[in-house]
Design an enzyme around this catalytic site. Structure first.
Site, PDB file in Angstrom:
ATOM      1  N   LYS A 122      -5.994  21.912  35.651  1.00 47.80           N
ATOM      2  CA  LYS A 122      -6.133  23.302  35.217  1.00 47.80           C
ATOM      3  C   LYS A 122      -4.886  23.820  34.497  1.00 47.80           C
ATOM      4  O   LYS A 122      -3.811  23.255  34.588  1.00 47.80           O
ATOM      5  CB  LYS A 122      -6.549  24.187  36.395  1.00 47.80           C
ATOM      6  N   ARG A 170     -11.795  18.484  44.430  1.00 49.05           N
ATOM      7  CA  ARG A 170     -12.687  18.327  43.270  1.00 49.05           C
ATOM      8  C   ARG A 170     -11.817  17.951  42.079  1.00 49.05           C
ATOM      9  O   ARG A 170     -11.053  18.780  41.587  1.00 49.05           O
ATOM     10  CB  ARG A 170     -13.428  19.656  43.033  1.00 49.05           C
TER      11      ARG A 170
HETATM   12  N1  HH2 Z   1     -13.694  24.706  38.842  1.00 48.36           N
HETATM   13  C1  HH2 Z   1     -14.474  24.502  37.769  1.00 48.36           C
HETATM   14  C2  HH2 Z   1     -15.854  24.341  37.913  1.00 48.36           C
HETATM   15  N2  HH2 Z   1     -16.434  24.374  39.127  1.00 48.36           N
HETATM   16  N3  HH2 Z   1     -16.240  24.599  41.478  1.00 48.36           N
HETATM   17  C3  HH2 Z   1     -15.485  24.808  42.553  1.00 48.36           C
HETATM   18  N4  HH2 Z   1     -16.046  24.841  43.788  1.00 48.36           N
HETATM   19  N5  HH2 Z   1     -14.121  24.991  42.470  1.00 48.36           N
HETATM   20  C4  HH2 Z   1     -13.481  24.979  41.268  1.00 48.36           C
HETATM   21  O1  HH2 Z   1     -12.246  25.176  41.238  1.00 48.36           O
HETATM   22  C5  HH2 Z   1     -14.254  24.750  40.094  1.00 48.36           C
HETATM   23  C6  HH2 Z   1     -15.658  24.567  40.230  1.00 48.36           C
HETATM   24  C7  HH2 Z   1     -13.847  24.439  36.404  1.00 48.36           C
HETATM   25  O2  HH2 Z   1     -13.406  23.158  36.112  1.00 48.36           O
HETATM   26  P1  HH2 Z   1     -14.217  22.077  35.254  1.00 48.36           P
HETATM   27  O3  HH2 Z   1     -15.550  21.791  35.855  1.00 48.36           O
HETATM   28  O4  HH2 Z   1     -13.362  20.889  35.078  1.00 48.36           O
HETATM   29  O5  HH2 Z   1     -14.371  22.757  33.835  1.00 48.36           O
HETATM   30  P2  HH2 Z   1     -15.555  23.553  33.136  1.00 48.36           P
HETATM   31  O6  HH2 Z   1     -15.864  24.763  33.981  1.00 48.36           O
HETATM   32  O7  HH2 Z   1     -14.970  23.916  31.790  1.00 48.36           O
HETATM   33  O8  HH2 Z   1     -16.737  22.652  33.046  1.00 48.36           O
END
Ligand code: HH2
Length: 285
Positions: free
Chosen positions: A228, A263
């Site tokens: 992040k 995650r």
């Molecule tokens: N962060 C993201 C998405 N889902 N779910 C939980 N429980 N906790 C988190 O911190 C979280 C999440 C964002 O990260 P990412 O999936 O890598 O990116 P994007 O939202 O751009 O797909």
């Protein structure tokens, strides 16, 4: 490809949560616009082969998401979301039949379709607030749910987020949402401080530093800090894919403070770090 869920499918994630050790949740974004892996896994076969690689590297759970929630992102419709995630869940389960799959969605229709296809955990970044049917869908399925804190909405959440006391506010929010989930009949609750969701650098650091305040709620805690932006702010690493060392630091420190689920995009690095951290915390192999 269609698949009839086997009896007990929805218990898979719950069984893992009942165990003792840290759990690595591998991220699989089936989106064109995710902040670090957007567009990489739109094809179900490419997605399933990445899931298989993450399982090989030691992930216990694969979190499949069809909508980016990065700051500034736009929502997609439920139909598009379902069209993205269901073929991927089916493909993963046909190539890796025992895989434990979580669906990253705040829409009950997507959750229902994913549970039907064989997912066994719902990861709801709205903590059951976005869709009034979600709590009953999760309760009926008997599966665990991740309740994440978010201030505002992805499109605007990073525009000067403010708190009086971020740790107290996030902890109280998660306590209220967990109470709501349990009252709706959800048996297994996981809580998540929502790193980067309506939080500036200081807010993220305070939540990581005082994570034990969230752990003290008594529910398993999931940390989603992988790659992040705040890690880039600290290290100067602009390219999200290259933030693996900073991510591992958050994993180890959060593990020591009592977090249970991590995650992450980079499974091997985080799994190995957790193996060493676990051994050190225990003081023996
Ligand atoms: N962060 C993201 C998405 N889902 N779910 C939980 N429980 N906790 C988190 O911190 C979280 C999440 C964002 O990260 P990412 O999936 O890598 O990116 P994007 O939202 O751009 O797909």
């Amino acid at each position: 490809m269609s698949r009839t869920p086997a009896a007990g499918d929805n218990e898979r994630a719950g069984t893992l949560l009942a165990g003792p050790g840290p759990l690595v949740v591998g991220i699989l974004n089936v989106t064109p616009d995710s902040f670090s892996d957007g567009g990489d896994f739109l094809d179900p076969e490419a997605a399933a082969s990445h899931a298989a690689a993450m399982l090989d590297e030691g992930a216990e759970i694969i979190d499949v998401g069809g909508e980016s929630t990065r700051p500034g992102s736009d929502p997609v419709g439920q139909e598009d979301e379902i069209r993205r995630v269901i073929p991927v869940i089916e493909e993963i389960l046909s190539t890796c039949p025992g895989a434990v799959i979580s669906v990253d969605t705040y829409r009950s229709g997507t959750a229902e379709a994913a549970l039907e296809a064989g997912a066994s955990l719902v990861n709801d970044v709205s903590a059951l607030r976005a869709d009034p049917r979600m709590a009953s869908v999760v309760a009926q399925a008997g599966c665990p749910v991740v309740l994440m804190h978010m201030k505002g909405e992805p499109k605007t959440m990073q525009r000067e987020p403010r708190y009086e006391d971020v740790v107290r506010e996030v902890r109280d929010f998660l306590a209220r949402r967990a109470e709501y989930a349990v009252a709706a009949g959800v048996e297994d609750v996981v809580v998540d401080p929502g790193i980067g969701f309506g939080k500036n650098l200081g807010h993220n650091l305070a939540l990581l530093h005082d994570l034990d305040a969230i752990v003290d709620l008594g529910f398993p805690v999931l940390l989603g800090a992988s790659r992040k932006r705040f890690i880039g702010r600290i290290t100067g690493v602009q390219e999200a894919r290259e933030r693996v060392f900073g991510t591992v630091a958050t994993t180890v420190l959060a593990y020591e403070r009592g977090a249970r689920l991590f995650r992450v995009h980079d499974v091997r690095a985080n799994r190995e770090a957790l193996a060493v951290a676990e051994a050190v915390v225990r003081g023996t192999r």
